[in-house]
Design a protein around this motif. Structure first.
Motif, PDB file in Angstrom:
ATOM      1  N   ALA A   1      -6.162  -7.040  -6.921  1.00 12.03           N
ATOM      2  CA  ALA A   1      -5.039  -6.686  -6.056  1.00 12.03           C
ATOM      3  C   ALA A   1      -4.303  -5.459  -6.589  1.00 12.03           C
ATOM      4  O   ALA A   1      -3.960  -4.541  -5.831  1.00 12.03           O
ATOM      5  N   ASP A   2      -4.074  -5.424  -7.886  1.00 12.48           N
ATOM      6  CA  ASP A   2      -3.435  -4.250  -8.487  1.00 12.48           C
ATOM      7  C   ASP A   2      -4.274  -2.997  -8.258  1.00 12.48           C
ATOM      8  O   ASP A   2      -3.753  -1.927  -7.931  1.00 12.48           O
ATOM      9  N   PHE A   3      -5.594  -3.131  -8.455  1.00 11.71           N
ATOM     10  CA  PHE A   3      -6.474  -1.971  -8.332  1.00 11.71           C
ATOM     11  C   PHE A   3      -6.496  -1.447  -6.899  1.00 11.71           C
ATOM     12  O   PHE A   3      -6.496  -0.223  -6.674  1.00 11.71           O
ATOM     13  N   ALA A   4      -6.519  -2.346  -5.924  1.00 12.49           N
ATOM     14  CA  ALA A   4      -6.544  -1.921  -4.523  1.00 12.49           C
ATOM     15  C   ALA A   4      -5.347  -1.023  -4.209  1.00 12.49           C
ATOM     16  O   ALA A   4      -5.474  -0.029  -3.477  1.00 12.49           O
ATOM     17  N   HIS A   5      -4.193  -1.342  -4.780  1.00 11.60           N
ATOM     18  CA  HIS A   5      -3.002  -0.527  -4.542  1.00 11.60           C
ATOM     19  C   HIS A   5      -3.040   0.790  -5.313  1.00 11.60           C
ATOM     20  O   HIS A   5      -2.304   1.728  -4.979  1.00 11.60           O
ATOM     21  N   GLU A   6      -3.878   0.880  -6.338  1.00  9.91           N
ATOM     22  CA  GLU A   6      -3.990   2.101  -7.126  1.00  9.91           C
ATOM     23  C   GLU A   6      -4.888   3.144  -6.451  1.00  9.91           C
ATOM     24  O   GLU A   6      -4.796   4.336  -6.757  1.00  9.91           O
ATOM     25  N   ILE A   7      -5.776   2.715  -5.557  1.00 12.93           N
ATOM     26  CA  ILE A   7      -6.764   3.626  -4.978  1.00 12.93           C
ATOM     27  C   ILE A   7      -6.120   4.828  -4.289  1.00 12.93           C
ATOM     28  O   ILE A   7      -6.513   5.977  -4.556  1.00 12.93           O
ATOM     29  N   PRO A   8      -5.125   4.644  -3.402  1.00 15.31           N
ATOM     30  CA  PRO A   8      -4.531   5.822  -2.764  1.00 15.31           C
ATOM     31  C   PRO A   8      -3.913   6.805  -3.762  1.00 15.31           C
ATOM     32  O   PRO A   8      -4.010   8.027  -3.586  1.00 15.31           O
ATOM     33  N   ARG A   9      -3.277   6.285  -4.806  1.00 15.85           N
ATOM     34  CA  ARG A   9      -2.684   7.163  -5.818  1.00 15.85           C
ATOM     35  C   ARG A   9      -3.747   7.980  -6.528  1.00 15.85           C
ATOM     36  O   ARG A   9      -3.597   9.209  -6.717  1.00 15.85           O
ATOM     37  N   ILE A  10      -4.841   7.334  -6.915  1.00 13.37           N
ATOM     38  CA  ILE A  10      -5.904   8.038  -7.639  1.00 13.37           C
ATOM     39  C   ILE A  10      -6.518   9.127  -6.772  1.00 13.37           C
ATOM     40  O   ILE A  10      -6.769  10.250  -7.234  1.00 13.37           O
ATOM     41  N   LEU A  11      -6.744   8.831  -5.494  1.00 16.00           N
ATOM     42  CA  LEU A  11      -7.312   9.843  -4.602  1.00 16.00           C
ATOM     43  C   LEU A  11      -6.342  11.002  -4.412  1.00 16.00           C
ATOM     44  O   LEU A  11      -6.745  12.174  -4.373  1.00 16.00           O
ATOM     45  N   ALA A  12      -5.050  10.701  -4.279  1.00 10.06           N
ATOM     46  CA  ALA A  12      -4.054  11.753  -4.080  1.00 10.06           C
ATOM     47  C   ALA A  12      -3.946  12.660  -5.299  1.00 10.06           C
ATOM     48  O   ALA A  12      -3.779  13.876  -5.179  1.00 10.06           O
TER      49      ALA A  12
ATOM     50  N   ARG B   1     -13.223   9.805  -0.529  1.00 10.32           N
ATOM     51  CA  ARG B   1     -13.163   8.462   0.056  1.00 10.32           C
ATOM     52  C   ARG B   1     -13.442   7.460  -1.063  1.00 10.32           C
ATOM     53  O   ARG B   1     -14.291   7.694  -1.928  1.00 10.32           O
ATOM     54  N   ALA B   2     -12.742   6.320  -1.016  1.00  2.00           N
ATOM     55  CA  ALA B   2     -13.004   5.236  -1.970  1.00  2.00           C
ATOM     56  C   ALA B   2     -12.854   3.916  -1.234  1.00  2.00           C
ATOM     57  O   ALA B   2     -11.884   3.718  -0.505  1.00  2.00           O
ATOM     58  N   THR B   3     -13.816   3.026  -1.428  1.00  4.39           N
ATOM     59  CA  THR B   3     -13.854   1.783  -0.658  1.00  4.39           C
ATOM     60  C   THR B   3     -14.265   0.614  -1.530  1.00  4.39           C
ATOM     61  O   THR B   3     -15.272   0.690  -2.251  1.00  4.39           O
ATOM     62  N   VAL B   4     -13.491  -0.458  -1.473  1.00  8.03           N
ATOM     63  CA  VAL B   4     -13.922  -1.751  -2.002  1.00  8.03           C
ATOM     64  C   VAL B   4     -14.419  -2.541  -0.791  1.00  8.03           C
ATOM     65  O   VAL B   4     -13.631  -3.037   0.005  1.00  8.03           O
ATOM     66  N   GLY B   5     -15.723  -2.611  -0.654  1.00  5.24           N
ATOM     67  CA  GLY B   5     -16.293  -3.200   0.556  1.00  5.24           C
ATOM     68  C   GLY B   5     -16.784  -4.624   0.402  1.00  5.24           C
ATOM     69  O   GLY B   5     -17.077  -5.302   1.391  1.00  5.24           O
ATOM     70  N   LYS B   6     -16.857  -5.087  -0.826  1.00  6.93           N
ATOM     71  CA  LYS B   6     -17.389  -6.432  -1.072  1.00  6.93           C
ATOM     72  C   LYS B   6     -16.683  -7.018  -2.280  1.00  6.93           C
ATOM     73  O   LYS B   6     -16.504  -6.322  -3.297  1.00  6.93           O
ATOM     74  N   ALA B   7     -16.267  -8.272  -2.173  1.00  9.77           N
ATOM     75  CA  ALA B   7     -15.589  -8.933  -3.303  1.00  9.77           C
ATOM     76  C   ALA B   7     -15.913 -10.420  -3.305  1.00  9.77           C
ATOM     77  O   ALA B   7     -16.077 -11.033  -2.250  1.00  9.77           O
ATOM     78  N   GLN B   8     -15.995 -10.972  -4.500  1.00  4.00           N
ATOM     79  CA  GLN B   8     -16.237 -12.417  -4.648  1.00  4.00           C
ATOM     80  C   GLN B   8     -15.282 -12.970  -5.696  1.00  4.00           C
ATOM     81  O   GLN B   8     -15.170 -12.420  -6.799  1.00  4.00           O
ATOM     82  N   ILE B   9     -14.571 -14.019  -5.336  1.00  2.00           N
ATOM     83  CA  ILE B   9     -13.620 -14.677  -6.234  1.00  2.00           C
ATOM     84  C   ILE B   9     -14.261 -15.960  -6.757  1.00  2.00           C
ATOM     85  O   ILE B   9     -14.743 -16.779  -5.975  1.00  2.00           O
ATOM     86  N   LEU B  10     -14.254 -16.103  -8.078  1.00  4.58           N
ATOM     87  CA  LEU B  10     -14.871 -17.269  -8.705  1.00  4.58           C
ATOM     88  C   LEU B  10     -13.838 -18.001  -9.572  1.00  4.58           C
ATOM     89  O   LEU B  10     -12.989 -17.356 -10.189  1.00  4.58           O
ATOM     90  N   PRO B  11     -13.884 -19.331  -9.637  1.00  3.89           N
ATOM     91  CA  PRO B  11     -14.909 -20.207  -9.045  1.00  3.89           C
ATOM     92  C   PRO B  11     -14.785 -20.438  -7.544  1.00  3.89           C
ATOM     93  O   PRO B  11     -15.619 -21.116  -6.948  1.00  3.89           O
TER      94      PRO B  11
ATOM     95  N   ALA C   1      -6.644  -0.042 -17.711  1.00  3.50           N
ATOM     96  CA  ALA C   1      -5.204  -0.285 -17.878  1.00  3.50           C
ATOM     97  C   ALA C   1      -4.782  -1.592 -17.211  1.00  3.50           C
ATOM     98  O   ALA C   1      -3.985  -2.364 -17.770  1.00  3.50           O
ATOM     99  N   ILE C   2      -5.316  -1.859 -16.047  1.00  2.00           N
ATOM    100  CA  ILE C   2      -5.002  -3.116 -15.346  1.00  2.00           C
ATOM    101  C   ILE C   2      -5.493  -4.309 -16.167  1.00  2.00           C
ATOM    102  O   ILE C   2      -4.808  -5.328 -16.296  1.00  2.00           O
TER     103      ILE C   2
END
Length: 423
Positions: A256-267, A275-285, A322-323
Motif C-alpha cells: 500500500a505504501d509503495f502504490a502511493h509512491e509510484i506517482p512521486r517516483i515517476l514525477a 508508465r509504471a503498473t502493479v498489475g498483479k498481487a497476491q496476499i498470503l496466507p 526504504a518501505i
C-alpha cells in the motif's frame, strides 16, 4: 521502378482496395473464434494458429507472390525487385493472438502488407528493391518472447528453445514438433542485416490517443522500453484480533505504501512517456482474520529512454528498500524481463510522414507504449511504424475495432512509403 512521366503519375495514384482488406480481415477473424464469448483464440503453435498460417499462405499464393516459410514458422510473401543486389524492404506483423482477442491486433498489419504488395503486383509495378511481407510467429509471447522476430534477428539460441515454456508448462520445442516443425531449425531463420534495408509495420494503436484526437493515422517515433519485476515483501503473519496495530509486520501495508509512491517516483525521475503498473498481487496466507505475512506483486515500468529506465530502476529499488526498513519487512525482487527502447529511423519516419502529406493527412507523431515485432527488428535494421486508431482505446478484447476509413488511410500511407523506400 517506373519510366515515363505518365507512368510515374500512374504509380503515385495507386490506392489499396479496401474491399479486399475487409474480406481478408473478416475471413481471418473466423479462424479461432469462440462462438460463446466471440473472442479469437489463435495462440502460437495451436491448431488455430496453424489454420491461420495455412489461410495466409493461400492468400499469398493467390496474390502471385512467392511463398516461403522459415525454420521459426515465419510466413513470407515476396515481390521480387529489379535489382536483386539491393537490400530488401520488409513489411510485417503477426497473426497469433492472446486468448479472447479481437480481430485486428497484429493481423491488420499482415493483411495491409499483403494488400500493398498485391496492389503493386496487380498494377504491373516492379520495385527496384525486393519487397517482403512477413508474418512473425508468437509475437504475443505465449513462450515468453517474440519468437519469430527474435529468430530473424539471431536472438534465439539452443538453450532458449530447450527451456522456454508457456504458463501451462508446455515447452515451445514440443509445441513446434506437434505442429510439424523441427525446433532447432529456428536457428537457421537468422538474417544477415546487410540484406535488409528497413522494416515497416502497421498496427492498431491499442490505446486511446488517436481516437481522442480524431486522427486517422499516427506515425511512431519511438517504441518504449520496459522492465518487469517480480517483487515480494515478507513480514509476519499473525492474528488479526490479538496483534496491536503498532506491533504488526504487515506485508500488505508495504505494498500500500509503495502504490502511493509510484506517482512521486515517476514525477521526480521519469518523463512524460513513463508508465509504471502493479498489475498483479497476491496476499498470503490470504485469510480474513490473519495479518498478511507475505505479499507478492508485479511491477511493469516503461519509457522510451534507456537512461530514464535506469533511473527508474534505481528509484524503485530505493523506495522499496526504504518501505521495507520502515515497516520491518524483508524486500526481494527478481527482474523477469527487459526490452530496450528503440527509436524509429529518421529515413523511415520521413517516408511515412511524406506519404501522409501526399494524401493530405495530418498524422500524429507519437510513441508506442506497447512492444511490437518492430521493437525487435529495430535492434538490427532501420524501423518505422504506422498506427491507426483503436475505438475507445480497446484492444486484446472482442470489442477491439478500427473504422474501415482509418484502416484505408493507414494502408495508403503504407503504400506511399513503400513506393518511396523501394526505390
Amino acid at each position: 521502378m517506373v519510366g515515363s512521366k505518365s507512368a510515374t503519375q500512374d504509380v503515385q495514384a495507386l490506392k489499396v482496395d479496401l474491399e479486399r482488406i475487409k474480406a481478408d480481415v473478416l475471413a481471418l477473424a473466423k479462424i479461432g473464434r469462440d462462438p460463446g464469448d466471440h473472442g479469437i483464440y489463435r495462440m502460437a503453435f495451436t491448431e488455430a494458429d496453424m489454420a491461420g498460417k495455412r489461410w495466409l499462405s493461400e492468400r499469398i499464393e493467390d496474390a502471385g507472390l512467392q511463398l516461403s516459410v522459415d525454420g521459426a514458422a515465419n510466413i513470407s510473401g515476396t515481390l521480387p525487385g529489379d535489382d536483386g543486389d539491393k537490400p530488401r524492404v520488409l513489411i510485417g506483423s503477426h497473426i497469433d493472438t492472446v486468448p479472447c482477442a479481437g480481430a485486428l491486433d497484429g493481423a491488420l498489419g499482415v493483411i495491409v502488407g499483403l494488400e500493398c504488395l498485391r496492389t503493386l503486383r496487380a498494377s504491373g509495378v516492379t520495385p527496384s528493391r525486393t519487397l517482403e511481407l512477413i508474418a512473425f510467429s508468437d509475437e504475443e509471447g505465449r513462450f515468453g518472447g517474440m519468437f519469430g522476430s527474435q529468430a530473424i534477428c539471431g536472438q534465439i539460441h539452443p538453450e532458449w528453445i530447450q527451456t522456454h515454456v508457456d504458463t501451462d508448462g508446455v515447452a515451445i520445442a514440443d509445441a513446434m514438433t506437434a505442429c510439424g516443425y523441427q525446433p532447432m531449425d529456428a536457428l537457421d531463420a537468422a538474417r544477415d542485416p546487410s540484406t535488409i534495408d528497413c522494416y515497416l509495420e502497421l498496427h492498431i494503436e491499442q490505446g486511446p490517443v488517436l481516437d481522442a484526437l480524431h486522427r486517422p493515422v499516427g506515425i511512431v517515433d519511438e517504441i518504449t522500453g520496459l522492465f518487469t519485476w517480480s517483487v515480494s515483501f515478507r513480514g509476519e503473519a499473525n492474528h488479526a484480533g490479538t496483534t496491536p496495530m503498532e506491533m504488526r509486520n504487515d506485508a500488505f501495508m508495504g505494498l500500500a505504501d509503495f502504490a502511493h509512491e509510484i506517482p512521486r517516483i515517476l514525477a521526480e525521475n521519469g518523463s512524460e512517456r513513463s508508465r509504471a503498473t502493479v498489475g498483479k498481487a497476491q496476499i498470503l496466507p490470504g485469510a480474513v482474520n490473519t495479518v498478511p505475512g507475505m505479499v507478492e506483486f508485479s511491477l511493469d515500468v516503461r519509457d522510451t529512454s534507456s537512461m530514464v529506465l535506469e533511473e527508474l530502476q534505481t528509484s524503485f529499488r530505493k523506495a522499496l528498500s526504504a518501505i521495507a526498513r520502515r515497516r520491518n519487512l524483508i524486500f526481494e525482487f527478481e527482474q523477469r524481463s527487459y526490452l530496450p527502447p528503440v527509436s524509429c529511423h529518421q529515413k523511415v519516419v520521413a517516408a511515412l510522414l511524406d506519404g501522409a502529406k501526399q494524401l493530405e493527412m495530418e498524422p500524429h507523431v507519437m510513441c508506442s507504449g506497447a512492444a511490437h515485432d518492430a521493437q525487435v527488428m529495430g535492434t538490427m535494421v532501420p524501423t518505422g511504424m504506422i498506427f491507426v486508431p483503436s475505438k475507445n482505446g480497446q484492444s486484446h478484447s472482442p470489442a477491439e475495432w478500427t473504422a474501415w476509413s482509418d484502416i484505408e488511410a493507414g494502408a495508403n500511407v503504407m503504400l506511399k512509403a513503400l513506393l518511396e523506400l523501394s526505390k
